[in-house]
Design a protein around this motif. Structure first.
Motif, short mmCIF file in Angstrom:
data_model
loop_
_atom_site.label_atom_id
_atom_site.label_comp_id
_atom_site.label_asym_id
_atom_site.label_seq_id
_atom_site.Cartn_x
_atom_site.Cartn_y
_atom_site.Cartn_z
N GLY A 92 0.82 -1.20 0.00
CA GLY A 92 0.00 0.00 0.00
C GLY A 92 0.85 1.25 0.00
O GLY A 92 2.05 1.21 -0.29
N ASP B 142 0.29 3.73 -7.15
CA ASP B 142 -0.41 2.45 -7.27
C ASP B 142 0.55 1.31 -7.64
O ASP B 142 0.13 0.27 -8.12
CB ASP B 142 -1.55 2.56 -8.29
CG ASP B 142 -1.06 2.93 -9.68
OD1 ASP B 142 0.13 3.30 -9.84
OD2 ASP B 142 -1.86 2.85 -10.63
N THR C 136 -0.53 -2.06 -4.09
CA THR C 136 -1.83 -1.78 -3.51
C THR C 136 -2.30 -3.00 -2.70
O THR C 136 -1.86 -4.12 -2.97
CB THR C 136 -2.89 -1.46 -4.59
OG1 THR C 136 -3.10 -2.63 -5.39
CG2 THR C 136 -2.46 -0.29 -5.46
N PRO C 137 -3.19 -2.79 -1.74
CA PRO C 137 -3.66 -3.91 -0.91
C PRO C 137 -4.35 -5.02 -1.71
O PRO C 137 -4.40 -6.16 -1.25
CB PRO C 137 -4.65 -3.26 0.06
CG PRO C 137 -4.25 -1.83 0.10
CD PRO C 137 -3.71 -1.52 -1.27
N THR C 138 -4.87 -4.72 -2.89
CA THR C 138 -5.58 -5.73 -3.67
C THR C 138 -4.66 -6.56 -4.56
O THR C 138 -5.12 -7.50 -5.19
CB THR C 138 -6.66 -5.06 -4.55
OG1 THR C 138 -6.03 -4.11 -5.41
CG2 THR C 138 -7.70 -4.37 -3.68
N MET C 139 -3.39 -6.21 -4.60
CA MET C 139 -2.44 -6.95 -5.44
C MET C 139 -2.03 -8.26 -4.77
O MET C 139 -1.98 -8.36 -3.55
CB MET C 139 -1.16 -6.14 -5.63
CG MET C 139 -1.26 -5.03 -6.58
SD MET C 139 0.38 -4.27 -6.68
CE MET C 139 0.12 -3.28 -8.12
#
Length: 172
Positions: free
Chosen positions: A95, A143, A146-149
């Motif tokens: 993040g 980006d 990121t936390p979604t990676m």
């Protein structure tokens, strides 16, 4: 029209697959380079060079908790520092960069997002079985991490760093 949409979707999927394959290849080449390190300082230098040269990152660092010696080129963290960054049971953080991290030296101002991976290297001759540590990667892009990676590739590199670092005792 449907055939055109399917062709466009196939091209996007193929493009993503090529990018993933290229990233995996660069990761494997970086791992081989890290395994050739001659000492802990060389390992830190090679990690930073691979992060910048192979992945276009602002830098990478290894941080090790005190008490005990911290090799030249590594960053020292106070006792409990890894838990304060990742949480008591946290393994990773992907993040935005945050104030007070200060792991990237001269490149710190460039770092907009980070990947932090918990490590627990076991150094030969050490009094304690393992020491808490972090392998950190800094991206110049907000980006970039990121936390979604997924973190599989940076975690793989961190495991290589951890196992390679275990070759040498840490001198005080």
């Amino acid at each position: 029209e449907a055939a055109e949409r399917e062709a466009d979707a196939r091209k996007r999927i193929e493009s993503i697959a090529r990018a993933n394959f290229a990233a995996q290849t660069q990761t494997h080449v970086a791992a081989l380079d890290l395994m050739e390190a001659r000492n802990p300082s060389d390992l830190a230098r090679r990690l930073d060079a691979a992060a910048q040269g192979r992945f276009g990152l602002a830098g990478a660092a290894i941080a090790l908790e005190k008490p005990g010696g911290v090799p030249f080129g590594w960053r020292g963290l106070e006792a409990g520092g890894v838990d304060s960054l990742l949480g008591e049971h946290g393994l990773t953080w992907l993040g935005p960069n945050f104030d007070g991290l200060s792991l990237f030296g001269a490149s710190e101002a460039e770092v907009k997002s980070v990947a932090l991976i918990r490590m627990a290297p076991q150094f030969p001759g050490a009094e304690t079985p393992a020491r808490h540590a972090i392998c950190a990667f800094g991206s110049p892009e907000p980006d970039g991490f990121t936390p979604t990676m997924g973190c599989e590739l940076v975690a793989f590199i961190a495991r290589v760093v951890e196992r390679t670092a275990e070759r040498w005792p840490i001198l005080s």
